[in-house]
Enzyme design. Structure first.
Site, mmCIF file in Angstrom:
data_model
loop_
_atom_site.group_PDB
_atom_site.id
_atom_site.type_symbol
_atom_site.label_atom_id
_atom_site.label_comp_id
_atom_site.label_asym_id
_atom_site.label_seq_id
_atom_site.Cartn_x
_atom_site.Cartn_y
_atom_site.Cartn_z
ATOM 1 N N CYS A 80 0.747 -1.029 -0.077
ATOM 2 C CA CYS A 80 0.145 0.133 -0.095
ATOM 3 C C CYS A 80 0.961 1.166 -0.043
ATOM 4 C CB CYS A 80 -0.999 0.091 1.232
ATOM 5 S SG CYS A 80 -2.384 -0.992 1.174
ATOM 6 N N HIS A 81 0.296 2.154 -0.710
ATOM 7 C CA HIS A 81 1.160 3.617 -0.611
ATOM 8 C C HIS A 81 0.734 4.369 0.473
ATOM 9 C CE1 HIS A 81 0.818 2.562 -4.906
ATOM 10 N NE2 HIS A 81 2.177 3.457 -5.201
ATOM 11 N N GLU A 118 -7.750 1.577 3.357
ATOM 12 C CA GLU A 118 -7.680 2.250 4.529
ATOM 13 C C GLU A 118 -8.940 2.355 5.281
ATOM 14 O OE1 GLU A 118 -3.974 3.414 2.423
ATOM 15 O OE2 GLU A 118 -6.187 3.273 1.448
ATOM 16 N N ASP A 132 -11.279 -6.994 21.781
ATOM 17 C CA ASP A 132 -10.204 -6.938 22.980
ATOM 18 C C ASP A 132 -10.761 -6.408 24.374
ATOM 19 O OD1 ASP A 132 -7.329 -6.796 23.941
ATOM 20 O OD2 ASP A 132 -7.733 -4.788 23.905
#
Length: 166
Positions: A80-81, A118, A132
């Site tokens: 990924c960029h 993203e 979590d």
């Protein structure tokens, strides 16, 4: 795509992985929205709603974790960029039919490459953070349904998942 056969943009002719060169692409406004869910016991959902989870504010912390994750996508996904995001939003809503929480994330920028990864990373990390923070109360939670809902901008144009799409 070549003809009717899809191609993988990150794989070279001899099978080697490479980062796509986006230098020649035009900058356009781009956005992507992804979704997912965390299914849990009703008692766990109630615990989160009331703000009584041992680790604190599950919704607020998970939202922040998702936003932070979107900004770190290039560090997590090898090809990924790094992107200059202009907006990342994460919404978390209760869904009694699961029961659980539904997560939606939208990422935006003006640039040469899309922001699907993203948005997907934001949803994934938001769901993981919910798990979590609530796992002490419910180890049976299930994370699922993480998928791209829509994207706009770029050479490939707009996309919107059909209702009930795979």
């Amino acid at each position: 795509m070549s003809g009717d056969r899809p191609t993988l943009t990150h794989i070279g002719a001899t099978g080697e992985a490479h980062m796509v060169d986006v230098g020649g692409k035009s900058e356009t406004a781009r956005s992507a929205t992804a979704e997912g869910y965390v299914k849990m016991n009703r008692a766990t959902l109630h615990l989160i709603r009331e703000g009584n989870a041992k680790k604190g504010d599950v919704i607020g912390t998970a939202r922040l974790a998702g936003i932070m994750a979107a900004k770190q996508t290039a560090n997590l996904i090898p090809l990924c960029h790094p992107l200059m995001l202009t907006k990342v939003g994460v919404d978390i809503v209760e869904d009694e039919t699961l029961p659980g929480l539904r997560v939606t994330a939208t990422a935006k920028l003006t640039g040469r490459t899309g922001v699907e990864m993203e948005a997907l990373t934001a949803v994934s990390v938001t769901c993981l953070t919910i798990y979590d923070m609530a796992k002490a109360a419910d180890r049976e939670m299930e994370i699922g349904g993480i998928r791209l809902v829509e994207k706009s901008g770029g050479r490939s144009g707009d996309y919107r998942r059909a209702e009930g799409g795979q």
